[in-house]
Design an enzyme around this catalytic site. Structure first.
Site, mmCIF file in Angstrom:
data_model
loop_
_atom_site.group_PDB
_atom_site.id
_atom_site.type_symbol
_atom_site.label_atom_id
_atom_site.label_comp_id
_atom_site.label_asym_id
_atom_site.label_seq_id
_atom_site.Cartn_x
_atom_site.Cartn_y
_atom_site.Cartn_z
ATOM 1 C CG HIS A 1 78.674 77.342 73.192
ATOM 2 N ND1 HIS A 1 79.205 77.684 71.960
ATOM 3 C CD2 HIS A 1 77.334 77.565 73.089
ATOM 4 C CE1 HIS A 1 78.245 78.078 71.151
ATOM 5 N NE2 HIS A 1 77.089 78.024 71.798
ATOM 6 C CG ASP B 1 57.138 81.605 78.988
ATOM 7 O OD1 ASP B 1 56.525 81.761 77.919
ATOM 8 O OD2 ASP B 1 57.185 82.463 79.886
ATOM 9 C CB SER C 1 74.304 79.554 72.695
ATOM 10 O OG SER C 1 73.989 78.260 72.267
#
Length: 425
Positions: free
Chosen positions: A226, A354, A369
């Site tokens: 991003h 998980d 990210s």
């Protein structure tokens, strides 16, 4: 007569319904109209008695040994046109688009990011000795980037301070606002501390993110997934910078309404890992030192990058760091994929499954990210954002869009890193 017609309609309805469940008709469901593949792929194309390949690249291989499928592969990019015949009569065309396979090394390493803007960014105003802000009075706005003073370029807050220190009267600021540049004339009163514009500016942003992938031959890398924006203005930062190895010192777990966060720091004893050349809606891009990157861990062998149409709901793995510099795999599930024919963000939605990642981080946290997503042995995307209402879920962007990001603009989904201090000018 009316009863006979009703009986005929009912019988016709039954016949049509039964025909829909007949094997030849059910077979229609498996006949695709468009297929995307790479030169690394072998695909099974459903076949009927009238199957034939009308057109294909020279290096296309087709195996007809299976009675209901044809095993198709091609070592050359191009277009393959296939014709089937339904019921032996009705032609059904399938178009296969073959792209050159692309392989990269999956990242997952924690990286320190230092991004410098092309010029100081206005993040606020302050009053000078006359009780006002000269820059605000001249219609300078928060988010404007100052490129020059009286046509002399300035890149940093310090250079801006030095450029106006001894100015008297009016000065001309060249600013960039969005995609446009303009000149603004600012009357500057002299003070005991020199001339002042009455603004706060910032010229750099720092933080910790995750490396997504890199090309072992060229050193080209992608990270974050991003765009980076300024924490105060929310505007994308236009500039370049450097990337460094980082270490994760702790994780603050996310909760509903409270996104969690990786806590990390630069490894200052290390040399620069790479140069950041671009800050885009699909992440940051540049060139890195491949040998130095190998030393930080992660996978060693290149894997294929999936085409957007090859990503599907189901199990997958993300690679990221929870402690120190150790890259580890964690199980996730891709819940939804967008059929994007042109580059766009928010390509997929994933859920963390998980147990250890849920226990330690509560799911997806800030600093994750760029964490690469791998499915079916291919790099399919990168984690980009967490759902504030549900930290176990978040968005991802297709890795293919990151690999082919150049020249595609859209309304960016950006995230602010930890910004440097603002300076009064």
């Amino acid at each position: 007569m009316a009863g006979w017609l009703r009986a005929l309609k009912f019988a016709s309805l039954i016949a049509v319904t039964l025909a829909c469940f007949a094997p030849p008709v059910r077979h229609l469901e498996t006949l695709p109209t468009n297929i995307d593949m790479t030169t690394d792929d072998d695909i099974l194309v459903p076949r009927t008695s009238g199957f034939r390949i009308i057109h294909s690249p020279e290096q296309t291989r087709s195996d007809f040994s299976h009675p209901t499928f044809v095993d198709l592969s091609s070592q050359q990019p191009g277009e393959v046109d296939i014709q089937n015949r339904v019921f032996g009569l009705i032609p059904w065309h399938t178009h296969v688009h073959v792209e050159q396979a692309e392989r990269v090394i999956v990242g997952g390493q924690a990286v320190g990011i230092r991004l410098s803007s092309m010029g100081p960014i206005v993040v606020g105003f302050h009053r000078t000795s006359d009780g006002s802000s000269p820059a605000a009075n001249a219609h300078v706005e928060i988010g404007d980037m100052i490129l020059s003073v009286d046509k002399h370029p300035v890149r940093t807050a310090t250079e801006l301070q030095q450029a106006i220190r001894d100015k008297r009267g009016s000065i001309v600021l060249t600013i960039q606002r969005g995609q446009r540049k303009r000149d603004v004339v600012v009357p500057v009163p002299a003070t005991a501390n020199g001339s002042q514009l009455g603004i706060y500016v910032r010229d750099k942003t720092v933080g910790v993110g995750t490396l997504t992938f890199y090309n072992p031959q060229t050193g080209a890398f992608a990270a974050l997934g991003h765009m980076i924006s300024d924490v105060d203005t929310g505007r994308p930062i236009v500039g370049q910078g450097a990337m460094y190895p980082a270490v994760i010192t702790g994780v603050q777990a996310g909760k509903i309404g409270e996104p969690g966060e990786k806590k990390g720091m630069f490894v200052h004893s290390s040399r620069e890992l790479g140069h950041i050349a671009e800050n885009t809606p699909y992440g940051i891009f540049g060139k890195l030192d491949v040998a130095a990157c190998h030393a930080t861990g992660g996978l060693r062998e290149p894997i294929p990058v999936a085409l957007p149409t090859q990503v599907h709901p189901g199990p997958a793995v993300i690679y990221t760091v929870l402690h120190g510099q150790k890259v580890e795999p964690f199980q996730v599930r891709i819940e939804n994929t967008s059929r994007q024919r042109t580059p766009s963000t928010k390509s997929l939605i994933l859920r963390v499954t998980d147990p250890r990642l849920l226990s330690t981080a509560g799911g997806i946290v800030q600093g994750m990210s760029g964490s690469p997503i791998v499915q079916d042995g291919k790099l399919v995307g990168a984690v980009t954002h967490v759902f504030v209402s549900d930290p176990t879920r978040g968005y991802g962007v297709y890795a293919y869009w990151m690999l082919h990001h150049t020249g595609h603009d859209e309304e960016p989904a950006s995230t602010a890193l930890t910004s440097g201090p603002a300076k009064a000018v």
